[in-house]
Design a protein around this motif. Structure first.
Motif, PDB file in Angstrom:
ATOM      1  N   ALA A   1     -21.472 -49.736  13.754  1.00  0.00           N
ATOM      2  CA  ALA A   1     -22.002 -50.453  14.910  1.00  0.00           C
ATOM      3  C   ALA A   1     -22.852 -51.641  14.475  1.00  0.00           C
ATOM      4  O   ALA A   1     -22.735 -52.741  15.030  1.00  0.00           O
ATOM      5  CB  ALA A   1     -22.822 -49.500  15.773  1.00  0.00           C
ATOM      6  N   GLU A   2     -23.711 -51.446  13.481  1.00  0.00           N
ATOM      7  CA  GLU A   2     -24.573 -52.543  13.017  1.00  0.00           C
ATOM      8  C   GLU A   2     -23.760 -53.651  12.366  1.00  0.00           C
ATOM      9  O   GLU A   2     -23.979 -54.834  12.629  1.00  0.00           O
ATOM     10  CB  GLU A   2     -25.611 -52.008  12.039  1.00  0.00           C
ATOM     11  N   GLN A   3     -22.817 -53.313  11.508  1.00  0.00           N
ATOM     12  CA  GLN A   3     -22.009 -54.323  10.825  1.00  0.00           C
ATOM     13  C   GLN A   3     -21.086 -55.046  11.806  1.00  0.00           C
ATOM     14  O   GLN A   3     -20.826 -56.241  11.641  1.00  0.00           O
ATOM     15  CB  GLN A   3     -21.200 -53.695   9.692  1.00  0.00           C
ATOM     16  N   GLY A   4     -20.600 -54.333  12.785  1.00  0.00           N
ATOM     17  CA  GLY A   4     -19.730 -54.961  13.772  1.00  0.00           C
ATOM     18  C   GLY A   4     -20.454 -56.022  14.571  1.00  0.00           C
ATOM     19  O   GLY A   4     -19.914 -57.079  14.868  1.00  0.00           O
ATOM     20  N   VAL A   5     -21.688 -55.746  14.920  1.00  0.00           N
ATOM     21  CA  VAL A   5     -22.468 -56.714  15.676  1.00  0.00           C
ATOM     22  C   VAL A   5     -22.833 -57.903  14.791  1.00  0.00           C
ATOM     23  O   VAL A   5     -22.751 -59.062  15.213  1.00  0.00           O
ATOM     24  CB  VAL A   5     -23.734 -56.041  16.259  1.00  0.00           C
ATOM     25  N   LYS A   6     -23.216 -57.662  13.541  1.00  0.00           N
ATOM     26  CA  LYS A   6     -23.637 -58.741  12.645  1.00  0.00           C
ATOM     27  C   LYS A   6     -22.487 -59.670  12.281  1.00  0.00           C
ATOM     28  O   LYS A   6     -22.650 -60.883  12.229  1.00  0.00           O
ATOM     29  CB  LYS A   6     -24.240 -58.166  11.360  1.00  0.00           C
ATOM     30  N   ASN A   7     -21.316 -59.118  12.019  1.00  0.00           N
ATOM     31  CA  ASN A   7     -20.194 -59.922  11.548  1.00  0.00           C
ATOM     32  C   ASN A   7     -19.340 -60.490  12.674  1.00  0.00           C
ATOM     33  O   ASN A   7     -18.424 -61.263  12.409  1.00  0.00           O
ATOM     34  CB  ASN A   7     -19.305 -59.094  10.608  1.00  0.00           C
TER      35      ASN A   7
ATOM     36  N   VAL B   1     -16.881 -44.027  22.972  1.00  0.00           N
ATOM     37  CA  VAL B   1     -17.981 -43.259  23.560  1.00  0.00           C
ATOM     38  C   VAL B   1     -17.797 -43.156  25.066  1.00  0.00           C
ATOM     39  O   VAL B   1     -18.012 -42.087  25.660  1.00  0.00           O
ATOM     40  CB  VAL B   1     -19.338 -43.906  23.204  1.00  0.00           C
ATOM     41  N   ILE B   2     -17.371 -44.233  25.696  1.00  0.00           N
ATOM     42  CA  ILE B   2     -17.130 -44.200  27.145  1.00  0.00           C
ATOM     43  C   ILE B   2     -16.022 -43.210  27.482  1.00  0.00           C
ATOM     44  O   ILE B   2     -16.134 -42.443  28.438  1.00  0.00           O
ATOM     45  CB  ILE B   2     -16.780 -45.611  27.670  1.00  0.00           C
ATOM     46  N   TYR B   3     -14.936 -43.212  26.704  1.00  0.00           N
ATOM     47  CA  TYR B   3     -13.865 -42.237  26.948  1.00  0.00           C
ATOM     48  C   TYR B   3     -14.382 -40.814  26.818  1.00  0.00           C
ATOM     49  O   TYR B   3     -14.074 -39.941  27.641  1.00  0.00           O
ATOM     50  CB  TYR B   3     -12.700 -42.442  25.979  1.00  0.00           C
ATOM     51  N   LEU B   4     -15.150 -40.552  25.787  1.00  0.00           N
ATOM     52  CA  LEU B   4     -15.682 -39.198  25.601  1.00  0.00           C
ATOM     53  C   LEU B   4     -16.629 -38.806  26.725  1.00  0.00           C
ATOM     54  O   LEU B   4     -16.755 -37.628  27.067  1.00  0.00           O
ATOM     55  CB  LEU B   4     -16.389 -39.096  24.254  1.00  0.00           C
ATOM     56  N   LEU B   5     -17.312 -39.772  27.299  1.00  0.00           N
ATOM     57  CA  LEU B   5     -18.252 -39.492  28.373  1.00  0.00           C
ATOM     58  C   LEU B   5     -17.544 -39.262  29.701  1.00  0.00           C
ATOM     59  O   LEU B   5     -17.925 -38.387  30.476  1.00  0.00           O
ATOM     60  CB  LEU B   5     -19.238 -40.662  28.508  1.00  0.00           C
ATOM     61  N   VAL B   6     -16.488 -40.007  29.975  1.00  0.00           N
ATOM     62  CA  VAL B   6     -15.848 -39.987  31.283  1.00  0.00           C
ATOM     63  C   VAL B   6     -14.860 -38.835  31.449  1.00  0.00           C
ATOM     64  O   VAL B   6     -14.729 -38.275  32.540  1.00  0.00           O
ATOM     65  CB  VAL B   6     -15.157 -41.346  31.537  1.00  0.00           C
ATOM     66  N   ILE B   7     -14.172 -38.435  30.403  1.00  0.00           N
ATOM     67  CA  ILE B   7     -13.102 -37.441  30.516  1.00  0.00           C
ATOM     68  C   ILE B   7     -13.578 -36.105  31.117  1.00  0.00           C
ATOM     69  O   ILE B   7     -12.900 -35.569  32.003  1.00  0.00           O
ATOM     70  CB  ILE B   7     -12.390 -37.266  29.160  1.00  0.00           C
ATOM     71  N   PRO B   8     -14.709 -35.533  30.725  1.00  0.00           N
ATOM     72  CA  PRO B   8     -15.128 -34.269  31.373  1.00  0.00           C
ATOM     73  C   PRO B   8     -15.379 -34.419  32.872  1.00  0.00           C
ATOM     74  O   PRO B   8     -15.065 -33.517  33.646  1.00  0.00           O
ATOM     75  CB  PRO B   8     -16.415 -33.892  30.645  1.00  0.00           C
ATOM     76  N   TYR B   9     -15.910 -35.562  33.296  1.00  0.00           N
ATOM     77  CA  TYR B   9     -16.137 -35.770  34.724  1.00  0.00           C
ATOM     78  C   TYR B   9     -14.820 -35.886  35.484  1.00  0.00           C
ATOM     79  O   TYR B   9     -14.684 -35.371  36.594  1.00  0.00           O
ATOM     80  CB  TYR B   9     -16.998 -37.022  34.959  1.00  0.00           C
TER      81      TYR B   9
ATOM     82  N   GLY C   1     -14.981 -51.277  19.924  1.00  0.00           N
ATOM     83  CA  GLY C   1     -14.112 -50.106  19.882  1.00  0.00           C
ATOM     84  C   GLY C   1     -14.900 -48.814  19.870  1.00  0.00           C
ATOM     85  O   GLY C   1     -14.513 -47.826  20.489  1.00  0.00           O
ATOM     86  N   LEU C   2     -16.005 -48.827  19.165  1.00  0.00           N
ATOM     87  CA  LEU C   2     -16.868 -47.642  19.126  1.00  0.00           C
ATOM     88  C   LEU C   2     -17.446 -47.362  20.504  1.00  0.00           C
ATOM     89  O   LEU C   2     -17.460 -46.214  20.955  1.00  0.00           O
ATOM     90  CB  LEU C   2     -17.989 -47.849  18.105  1.00  0.00           C
ATOM     91  N   ASN C   3     -17.872 -48.405  21.188  1.00  0.00           N
ATOM     92  CA  ASN C   3     -18.415 -48.225  22.538  1.00  0.00           C
ATOM     93  C   ASN C   3     -17.340 -47.730  23.504  1.00  0.00           C
ATOM     94  O   ASN C   3     -17.609 -46.893  24.354  1.00  0.00           O
ATOM     95  CB  ASN C   3     -19.018 -49.528  23.047  1.00  0.00           C
ATOM     96  N   THR C   4     -16.117 -48.230  23.361  1.00  0.00           N
ATOM     97  CA  THR C   4     -15.023 -47.766  24.212  1.00  0.00           C
ATOM     98  C   THR C   4     -14.741 -46.284  23.973  1.00  0.00           C
ATOM     99  O   THR C   4     -14.521 -45.520  24.920  1.00  0.00           O
ATOM    100  CB  THR C   4     -13.754 -48.594  23.945  1.00  0.00           C
TER     101      THR C   4
END
Length: 99
Positions: A42-48, A60-68, A55-58
């Motif tokens: 996450a840190e290197q992706g933002v810096k570069n 996390v969103i998938y993992l968060l939304v699927i149980p709901y 992709g990491l944030n996407t």
């Protein structure tokens, strides 16, 4: 008299539970629960300027939304299957005695 005693005991239990919950919430510590690889990506992706962080944030969103979504689908299926349908009762026309 017994009603008052039960009320006092229940009031003490409710107060004790409230105090325990308050202490538990007040004494929690801050936790950084992210693995080292995720943090570095996450840190290197933002810096570069690359898209690894997006992709990491996407992910996390998938993992968060699927149980709901699954809980909603199960709830809809349960509601449609077990809701009350119009039921016709065949009852005799005479008076009903409730004694």
């Amino acid at each position: 008299m017994a009603f008052i005693l039960i009320f006092v005991v229940m009031k003490k239990k409710a107060f004790l539970i409230l105090v325990l919950i308050s202490l538990t919430l007040a004494l929690t510590s801050d936790v950084m629960a992210q693995c080292a690889m995720c943090t570095i990506n996450a840190e290197q992706g933002v810096k570069n300027g690359n898209t690894q962080a997006a992709g990491l944030n996407t992910g996390v969103i998938y993992l968060l939304v699927i149980p709901y979504i699954l809980a909603t689908v199960v709830g809809i299926i349960w509601y449609k299957k077990y809701r009350k349908k119009s039921v016709h009762l065949d009852m005799k026309a005479g008076p009903i005695n409730l004694n």
